[in-house]
Scaffold this motif. Structure first.
Motif, PDB file in Angstrom:
ATOM      1  N   GLY A 468       0.997  -1.402  -0.010  1.00  0.00           N
ATOM      2  CA  GLY A 468      -0.179   0.008   0.163  1.00  0.00           C
ATOM      3  C   GLY A 468       0.713   1.332  -0.254  1.00  0.00           C
ATOM      4  N   GLU A 469      -0.150   2.195  -0.082  1.00  0.00           N
ATOM      5  CA  GLU A 469       1.208   3.727   0.045  1.00  0.00           C
ATOM      6  C   GLU A 469       0.769   3.956   1.752  1.00  0.00           C
ATOM      7  N   PRO A 470       1.685   4.872   1.907  1.00  0.00           N
ATOM      8  CA  PRO A 470       1.917   5.550   3.222  1.00  0.00           C
ATOM      9  C   PRO A 470       1.117   6.745   3.511  1.00  0.00           C
ATOM     10  N   PRO A 471       1.151   6.963   4.197  1.00  0.00           N
ATOM     11  CA  PRO A 471       0.091   8.096   4.417  1.00  0.00           C
ATOM     12  C   PRO A 471       0.580   9.837   4.392  1.00  0.00           C
ATOM     13  N   ASP A 472      -0.408  10.341   3.854  1.00  0.00           N
ATOM     14  CA  ASP A 472       0.159  11.106   3.313  1.00  0.00           C
ATOM     15  C   ASP A 472       0.690  12.344   4.583  1.00  0.00           C
ATOM     16  N   PRO A 473       2.036  12.503   4.571  1.00  0.00           N
ATOM     17  CA  PRO A 473       2.282  13.085   5.664  1.00  0.00           C
ATOM     18  C   PRO A 473       1.804  14.652   5.971  1.00  0.00           C
ATOM     19  N   GLN A 474       1.540  15.516   4.548  1.00  0.00           N
ATOM     20  CA  GLN A 474       1.381  16.442   4.660  1.00  0.00           C
ATOM     21  C   GLN A 474      -0.469  16.865   5.347  1.00  0.00           C
ATOM     22  N   ASP A 475      -1.388  15.555   5.319  1.00  0.00           N
ATOM     23  CA  ASP A 475      -2.247  15.758   5.244  1.00  0.00           C
ATOM     24  C   ASP A 475      -2.744  16.222   6.878  1.00  0.00           C
ATOM     25  N   PRO A 476      -3.396  17.203   7.282  1.00  0.00           N
ATOM     26  CA  PRO A 476      -3.693  17.604   8.349  1.00  0.00           C
ATOM     27  C   PRO A 476      -4.449  16.555   9.408  1.00  0.00           C
ATOM     28  N   GLU A 477      -5.344  15.068   8.210  1.00  0.00           N
ATOM     29  CA  GLU A 477      -5.957  13.799   8.900  1.00  0.00           C
ATOM     30  C   GLU A 477      -4.553  12.787   9.624  1.00  0.00           C
ATOM     31  N   THR A 478      -3.479  12.956   9.700  1.00  0.00           N
ATOM     32  CA  THR A 478      -2.328  11.801   9.715  1.00  0.00           C
ATOM     33  C   THR A 478      -1.973  11.940  11.332  1.00  0.00           C
ATOM     34  N   PHE A 479      -2.041  13.740  10.887  1.00  0.00           N
ATOM     35  CA  PHE A 479      -1.700  14.090  12.093  1.00  0.00           C
ATOM     36  C   PHE A 479      -2.785  13.300  13.437  1.00  0.00           C
ATOM     37  N   ARG A 480      -4.172  14.360  12.858  1.00  0.00           N
ATOM     38  CA  ARG A 480      -5.335  13.831  13.608  1.00  0.00           C
ATOM     39  C   ARG A 480      -4.987  12.164  14.054  1.00  0.00           C
ATOM     40  N   ARG A 481      -4.846  11.235  12.896  1.00  0.00           N
ATOM     41  CA  ARG A 481      -5.410   9.930  13.357  1.00  0.00           C
ATOM     42  C   ARG A 481      -4.428   9.685  15.018  1.00  0.00           C
ATOM     43  N   SER A 482      -2.977  10.600  14.958  1.00  0.00           N
ATOM     44  CA  SER A 482      -2.201  10.709  15.590  1.00  0.00           C
ATOM     45  C   SER A 482      -2.073  10.937  16.993  1.00  0.00           C
TER      46      SER A 482
END
Length: 614
Positions: A468-482
């Motif tokens: 698969g593809e790594p989550p987009d580091p720039q996407d705010p949702e990647t931060f929120r999921r963390s």
């Protein structure tokens, strides 16, 4: 020399900047009225003067050669981000309450690593403070904060800092960080700050316009290497040493975690790390309390922590990655990249007994011999963990150990770390079985740089077979999921894990055999052909034995102890800890045969002869 803007009181400020590449340097004060004040050229390329008519809160640039406005390389505050003006702050204005704080000895550290932005929904220093009493009551003695040096945007791990002296605006800036450190000391907690001296972030980094801070003789995985041994390097070294001392002096930080020192390239006769350790020691003597340096390194090189008299650099401790890798590979199916060097109980046994697994032993991953023996180094010099920001966040999907290996394995890993003879480190949330991932995230305003980071992440994962593809580091949702979901620690299985950690930490604190890091009073062994490992530790007459089954099948073994009455203090398989049910007796005498359930651990203590019921 103290570089940057030093407020002197009464509306005056001394400005000092190292800029040998400039023909002229002015302080540009863009307020009303706008002012340009020339600085005086001094020795070695420094420019300096005292400017009047300014106060804390005044913003300024350094104007180079009458043309370019640039933030201060030693800026203490960047309220408008990495491209905006620097701001004068009064370091003496904060009302510290920790005047009687003497610090905590290294051997008493139980470290809790956290990322300010994802530890709470607010993502600020102030929001961390209410959680300190609970962490301290649980048994934590030191909080380790991931880097806070000003980075681009509002979301970042912190390793893209462009201003090593400035505290990240979105976290609460200088005053917010001071309030957090002060609160830690009030609560009886040490504060460790993660600092990055091997590279600077790519956006907002103007240092090369001032001076030869960087070199093209070496290259780090993250960009230009810092110039620690080339022409002009004396002042580069002075800049970073002053940075370390500023964290100690101005922010009352107790220890620095030095990121990836294997990427600090310095082949001079007196290594930068040695000089940093010497200056830290001198400052500690002046301050009347210890300040510590803890290295992260993948070199397995004891020179980092040996004294100068022993031919070393004199750092106080270092992260012990071999322990993590040996433990992780036994509990998971990971065998790719650097994990291919591990996978046997003998590796973990050696990590318990000696420290480094690789002591000039052949490494299949590196295809060469690697490491040095740490057998003679004291246990307090090694920090161990079952997970940290790197080992979680550098997985494609940022999965924590509990997600990869399950609840039983996570309990067993916790026991291995907290019953070990080393300094334990917990990564935020593991103490209650947090399942939210810790993903890699950034918020670069520069779209080209953001795309370069996306491509770089894809390239990093080619050594692994993850799909698969790594989550987009720039996407705010990647931060929120963390972000952590800390409210879960009070409910269900998360509460059970939380109580399990508290019990382990209580035993570590109360039992003499476990209380202090000690490799001397220790034995460890394995049972051939099985996934079982045992660990025996003692202090005086107090003796304990920990049993670990790191595999998926139950195993029979002879209890590895001489005669005596042994009482069970902890058993992860018990229903109390949501296990399948214990197969171990409450009391044992001598070397009886016992059965360990899969993925479980137990702790026994030798009962004093005069009190068999304690």
């Amino acid at each position: 020399m103290e570089v940057g803007a030093s407020y002197l009181g009464n509306g005056s400020c001394r400005f000092t900047v190292w800029a040998p590449r400039a023909d002229s340097v002015e302080v540009h004060l863009p307020g009303s009225p706008e002012r340009l004040v020339p600085l005086k050229a001094g020795e070695l390329g420094y420019w300096e003067d005292v400017v009047t008519g300014v106060s804390p809160g005044s913003r300024y640039f350094f104007r180079l050669n009458g043309e370019h406005d640039r933030p201060d390389p030693a800026s203490r505050y960047q309220p408008e981000g990495v491209h905006g003006p620097s701001e004068i702050i009064d370091q003496s204005a904060f009302p510290w309450s920790d005047h009687n704080w003497g610090g905590i000895p290294l051997e008493d550290f139980v470290i809790y690593e956290l990322h300010v932005g994802t530890f709470t929904p607010e993502g600020t220093f102030a929001a961390v403070i209410p959680h300190l009493p609970e962490l301290h009551e649980m048994g934590v003695t030191a909080i380790e904060i991931m880097p806070v040096a000003q980075f681009p945007g509002e979301r970042n791990w912190g390793y893209d800092g462009a201003y090593p002296f400035a505290v990240q605006t979105s976290y609460g800036g200088p005053s917010g960080f001071k309030a957090l450190v002060d609160a830690c000391h009030r609560e009886g907690l040490s504060l460790i700050l993660d600092v990055v001296y091997n590279h600077l972030g790519p956006e907002g980094n103007y240092l090369r316009e001032f001076a030869p801070y960087f070199t093209d003789r070496y290259r780090t995985p993250w960009g230009e290497a810092i110039n620690f041994d080339g022409p002009g390097s004396d002042e580069v070294r002075a800049y970073f040493i002053e940075n370390a001392l500023a964290w100690f002096r101005d922010y009352h930080v107790d220890a620095l975690r030095l990121d990836a020192v294997h990427a600090i390239f310095d082949f001079s006769a007196r290594n930068f790390l040695q000089e940093l350790a010497e200056r830290t020691g001198e400052y500690s003597q002046e301050a009347g309390r210890p300040h510590l340096l803890i290295a992260e390194s993948d070199l397995d090189d004891v020179r980092l922590i040996r004294t100068a008299e022993q031919g070393g650099y004199g750092l106080h401790a270092q992260w012990h990655d071999d322990f993590h890798h040996a433990l992780h590979t036994l509990l998971t199916e990971d065998r790719e990249a650097y994990y291919q060097d591990f996978g046997s109980t003998a590796d973990l046994c050696k990590a318990f007994r000696e420290g480094f697994v690789y002591d000039w032993r052949y490494s299949p991953y590196r295809q060469r011999r690697h490491g040095s023996s740490s057998r003679e180094q004291p246990a307090r010099q090694f920090v161990v963990c079952s997970q940290n920001h790197d080992q979680i966040g550098n997985r494609m999907q940022g999965e924590r150990l509990i997600t990869v290996a399950g609840f039983a394995a996570a309990k067993t890993a916790a026991a291995a770390v907290l019953l070990s003879p080393y300094i334990p480190l917990l990564f935020m949330g593991e103490e209650y079985g947090e399942e939210a991932p810790f993903l890699f995230f950034v918020s670069f305003p520069d779209p080209d740089l953001a795309e370069a980071v996306r491509s770089g992440r894809r390239e990093e994962f080619r050594a692994f077979s993850w799909k698969g593809e790594p989550p987009d580091p720039q996407d705010p949702e990647t931060f929120r999921r963390s972000r952590l979901k800390r409210e879960q620690r009070h409910h269900g299985r998360n509460r059970t894990m939380f109580d399990f950690y508290r019990q382990l930490l209580r035993l570590r604190k109360e039992l003499p055999a476990l209380r202090h890091p000690d490799k001397e009073n220790l034995e460890a062994g394995t049972q051939a052909g099985t996934s079982v490992l045992w660990l025996s530790r003692w202090k005086g007459v107090d003796r304990v034995i920990a049993l670990f089954n790191l595999g998926g099948e139950k195993v029979s073994l002879n209890f590895p102890a001489a005669s005596g009455s042994w009482k069970k203090l902890l058993d992860s398989a018990e229903e109390l800890w949501q296990g399948p049910g214990s197969l171990l007796p409450q009391h044992l005498t001598g070397s009886e045969a016992v059965v360990l359930p899969p993925l479980s651990c137990a702790l026994y203590r030798l009962e004093p002869k005069h009190d068999k019921v304690q």
